[in-house]
Design a protein around this motif. Structure first.
Motif, mmCIF file in Angstrom:
data_model
loop_
_atom_site.group_PDB
_atom_site.id
_atom_site.type_symbol
_atom_site.label_atom_id
_atom_site.label_comp_id
_atom_site.label_asym_id
_atom_site.label_seq_id
_atom_site.Cartn_x
_atom_site.Cartn_y
_atom_site.Cartn_z
ATOM 1 N N LEU A 74 18.859 -17.947 -22.074
ATOM 2 C CA LEU A 74 18.037 -19.143 -22.201
ATOM 3 C C LEU A 74 16.915 -18.946 -23.208
ATOM 4 C CD1 LEU A 74 17.804 -20.276 -18.465
ATOM 5 C CD2 LEU A 74 19.004 -21.438 -20.317
ATOM 6 N N TYR A 75 16.366 -17.739 -23.259
ATOM 7 C CA TYR A 75 15.305 -17.485 -24.231
ATOM 8 C C TYR A 75 15.851 -17.544 -25.659
ATOM 9 C CZ TYR A 75 11.465 -15.317 -26.709
ATOM 10 O OH TYR A 75 10.445 -15.079 -27.592
ATOM 11 N N GLU A 76 17.025 -16.973 -25.870
ATOM 12 C CA GLU A 76 17.645 -17.044 -27.189
ATOM 13 C C GLU A 76 17.947 -18.497 -27.563
ATOM 14 O OE1 GLU A 76 18.546 -14.680 -29.579
ATOM 15 O OE2 GLU A 76 17.208 -13.385 -28.440
ATOM 16 N N ALA A 77 18.392 -19.289 -26.576
ATOM 17 C CA ALA A 77 18.672 -20.703 -26.837
ATOM 18 C C ALA A 77 17.387 -21.457 -27.177
ATOM 19 C CB ALA A 77 19.348 -21.330 -25.616
ATOM 20 N N LEU A 78 16.296 -21.129 -26.482
ATOM 21 C CA LEU A 78 15.012 -21.758 -26.764
ATOM 22 C C LEU A 78 14.555 -21.466 -28.188
ATOM 23 C CD1 LEU A 78 12.422 -23.233 -25.921
ATOM 24 C CD2 LEU A 78 11.570 -21.051 -25.034
ATOM 25 N N LEU A 79 14.683 -20.210 -28.607
ATOM 26 C CA LEU A 79 14.302 -19.852 -29.968
ATOM 27 C C LEU A 79 15.158 -20.590 -30.993
ATOM 28 C CD1 LEU A 79 13.698 -15.984 -29.816
ATOM 29 C CD2 LEU A 79 12.002 -17.820 -29.829
ATOM 30 N N LEU A 80 16.439 -20.734 -30.690
ATOM 31 C CA LEU A 80 17.337 -21.440 -31.601
ATOM 32 C C LEU A 80 16.930 -22.899 -31.748
ATOM 33 C CD1 LEU A 80 19.930 -21.209 -33.311
ATOM 34 C CD2 LEU A 80 21.222 -21.869 -31.277
ATOM 35 N N LEU A 81 16.583 -23.545 -30.633
ATOM 36 C CA LEU A 81 16.158 -24.942 -30.680
ATOM 37 C C LEU A 81 14.839 -25.092 -31.421
ATOM 38 C CD1 LEU A 81 17.062 -26.109 -27.050
ATOM 39 C CD2 LEU A 81 18.226 -26.713 -29.181
ATOM 40 N N LEU A 82 13.890 -24.200 -31.154
ATOM 41 C CA LEU A 82 12.606 -24.269 -31.842
ATOM 42 C C LEU A 82 12.771 -24.030 -33.337
ATOM 43 C CD1 LEU A 82 10.245 -22.377 -29.357
ATOM 44 C CD2 LEU A 82 10.279 -24.831 -29.845
ATOM 45 N N ARG A 84 15.231 -24.796 -35.074
ATOM 46 C CA ARG A 84 15.892 -25.941 -35.693
ATOM 47 C C ARG A 84 14.982 -27.165 -35.749
ATOM 48 N NH1 ARG A 84 21.015 -27.483 -36.934
ATOM 49 N NH2 ARG A 84 21.533 -29.693 -36.771
ATOM 50 N N TRP A 85 14.241 -27.407 -34.653
ATOM 51 C CA TRP A 85 13.484 -28.647 -34.552
ATOM 52 C C TRP A 85 11.989 -28.471 -34.782
ATOM 53 C CZ3 TRP A 85 16.702 -32.396 -34.986
ATOM 54 C CH2 TRP A 85 17.977 -32.294 -34.437
ATOM 55 N N ARG A 86 11.415 -27.338 -34.405
ATOM 56 C CA ARG A 86 9.978 -27.122 -34.583
ATOM 57 C C ARG A 86 9.704 -25.708 -35.090
ATOM 58 N NH1 ARG A 86 6.957 -29.923 -29.354
ATOM 59 N NH2 ARG A 86 7.685 -32.054 -29.731
ATOM 60 N N PRO A 87 10.171 -25.402 -36.279
ATOM 61 C CA PRO A 87 10.003 -24.040 -36.799
ATOM 62 C C PRO A 87 8.548 -23.650 -36.995
ATOM 63 C CG PRO A 87 10.790 -25.529 -38.519
ATOM 64 C CD PRO A 87 10.886 -26.278 -37.228
ATOM 65 N N GLN A 88 7.654 -24.634 -37.173
ATOM 66 C CA GLN A 88 6.255 -24.322 -37.376
ATOM 67 C C GLN A 88 5.612 -23.678 -36.156
ATOM 68 O OE1 GLN A 88 7.523 -27.327 -37.139
ATOM 69 N NE2 GLN A 88 6.375 -28.537 -35.649
ATOM 70 N N ARG A 89 6.258 -23.774 -35.005
ATOM 71 C CA ARG A 89 5.718 -23.170 -33.795
ATOM 72 C C ARG A 89 6.130 -21.712 -33.630
ATOM 73 N NH1 ARG A 89 6.607 -26.772 -28.553
ATOM 74 N NH2 ARG A 89 5.458 -24.970 -27.774
ATOM 75 N N LEU A 90 7.012 -21.237 -34.505
ATOM 76 C CA LEU A 90 7.504 -19.866 -34.401
ATOM 77 C C LEU A 90 6.853 -18.976 -35.449
ATOM 78 C CD1 LEU A 90 11.343 -20.358 -33.837
ATOM 79 C CD2 LEU A 90 9.629 -19.669 -32.157
ATOM 80 N N ALA A 91 6.377 -17.821 -35.002
ATOM 81 C CA ALA A 91 5.779 -16.868 -35.931
ATOM 82 C C ALA A 91 6.805 -16.393 -36.954
ATOM 83 C CB ALA A 91 5.207 -15.678 -35.156
ATOM 84 N N VAL A 100 6.514 -11.611 -22.683
ATOM 85 C CA VAL A 100 5.838 -10.862 -23.750
ATOM 86 C C VAL A 100 6.364 -11.296 -25.114
ATOM 87 C CG1 VAL A 100 5.532 -8.572 -24.756
ATOM 88 C CG2 VAL A 100 5.326 -8.878 -22.282
ATOM 89 N N LEU A 101 7.680 -11.432 -25.233
ATOM 90 C CA LEU A 101 8.267 -11.837 -26.509
ATOM 91 C C LEU A 101 7.811 -13.232 -26.916
ATOM 92 C CD1 LEU A 101 11.940 -10.511 -26.284
ATOM 93 C CD2 LEU A 101 10.111 -9.675 -27.754
ATOM 94 N N TYR A 102 7.716 -14.133 -25.943
ATOM 95 C CA TYR A 102 7.295 -15.492 -26.269
ATOM 96 C C TYR A 102 5.858 -15.510 -26.781
ATOM 97 C CZ TYR A 102 6.269 -20.443 -25.936
ATOM 98 O OH TYR A 102 5.882 -21.725 -26.238
ATOM 99 N N SER A 103 5.012 -14.685 -26.173
ATOM 100 C CA SER A 103 3.627 -14.622 -26.636
ATOM 101 C C SER A 103 3.536 -14.085 -28.062
ATOM 102 C CB SER A 103 2.796 -13.740 -25.693
ATOM 103 O OG SER A 103 3.179 -12.381 -25.799
ATOM 104 N N LEU A 104 4.501 -13.252 -28.452
ATOM 105 C CA LEU A 104 4.525 -12.710 -29.807
ATOM 106 C C LEU A 104 5.249 -13.626 -30.786
ATOM 107 C CD1 LEU A 104 5.372 -8.981 -28.976
ATOM 108 C CD2 LEU A 104 3.121 -9.967 -29.427
ATOM 109 N N ASP A 105 6.215 -14.392 -30.292
ATOM 110 C CA ASP A 105 7.022 -15.238 -31.164
ATOM 111 C C ASP A 105 6.347 -16.551 -31.519
ATOM 112 O OD1 ASP A 105 9.210 -13.593 -31.542
ATOM 113 O OD2 ASP A 105 10.192 -14.252 -29.709
ATOM 114 N N ARG A 106 5.431 -17.029 -30.694
ATOM 115 C CA ARG A 106 4.792 -18.301 -30.996
ATOM 116 C C ARG A 106 3.661 -18.103 -31.998
ATOM 117 N NH1 ARG A 106 0.525 -19.852 -26.679
ATOM 118 N NH2 ARG A 106 -0.103 -17.838 -25.841
#
Length: 210
Positions: A19-27, A29-36, A196-202
């Motif tokens: 699910l985390y990998e799927a979340l990153l994939l969606l972000l 695609r749709w909101r790349p500015q939210r990903l580090a 932890v990964l989400y805190s680093l990826d955003r």
């Protein structure tokens, strides 16, 4: 611990990671500015354009790319060693358990997939950093540099993205190994690692990690 509970723990562990990998994939695609990772990919592109526009920056560009190349090489070596060690240790059980699916077999296969994905990603990152290094070493005012600058921009972007993917897959190994040692600890470890990964990826305006 019952077999049903073991299966539930293993399933929950892998579901959290999936699910985390799927979340990153969606972000992505749709909101790349939210990903580090997406913002840093843009940073690397801009950096290469800047050094390509300033005479005398060739040595700095090559040194920076060499540092990134060595980091990706070390990560690839780590993934390769871990993959070979896992194959060596898991080969007997994989051979014996292939006839009947078991929770441990699923975890071993997941571990092999994560390590293989990390290895391939980081090896490809090494490849792109290597190509970018040759371009970055060309004299800035040369015709060849102007012709290859666009390719160099793409290469540093791809290399950075692949390096991040390889590093993340290597970190995701932790919950799988935890579930192999104690199945009940798998979901807890997966949630902690994902948090932890989400805190680093955003990415936020105050800075970002990862």
């Amino acid at each position: 611990m019952s077999v049903d509970w073991t299966w539930a723990s293993v399933g929950a562990t892998l579901a959290v990671l999936g699910l985390y990998e799927a979340l990153l994939l969606l972000l992505r695609r749709w909101r790349p500015q939210r990903l580090a990772s997406a913002r840093h990919a843009g940073l690397r592109e801009e950096w290469f354009r800047v050094v390509s526009a300033h005479k005398g920056s060739e040595v700095l560009a090559v040194q920076t790319l060499r540092n990134s190349l060595m980091s990706a090489t070390m990560l690839a070596s780590t993934a390769a060693l871990a993959l070979m060690g896992t194959v060596t240790l898991a080969a007997p059980s994989l051979h014996d358990d292939l006839a009947s699916l078991s929770p441990r077999l699923v975890l071993e296969l997941a571990l092999l997939v994560l390590l293989f994905a990390s290895l391939v990603s980081t090896v490809m990152a090494v490849r792109f950093y290597n190509h970018a290094g040759f371009i970055g070493g060309m004299p800035v005012e040369s015709e060849a540099r102007a012709r290859w600058t666009a390719a160099g921009v793409r290469y540093v972007r791809r290399a950075g993205v692949l390096y991040g993917v390889g590093l993340r897959q290597l970190v995701l190994v932790v919950p799988v190994v935890s579930a192999m040692l104690l199945s009940a600890s798998g979901p807890v470890a997966a949630l902690l690692v994902v948090a932890v990964l989400y805190s680093l990826d955003r990415f936020n305006d105050e800075g970002a990690e990862g």
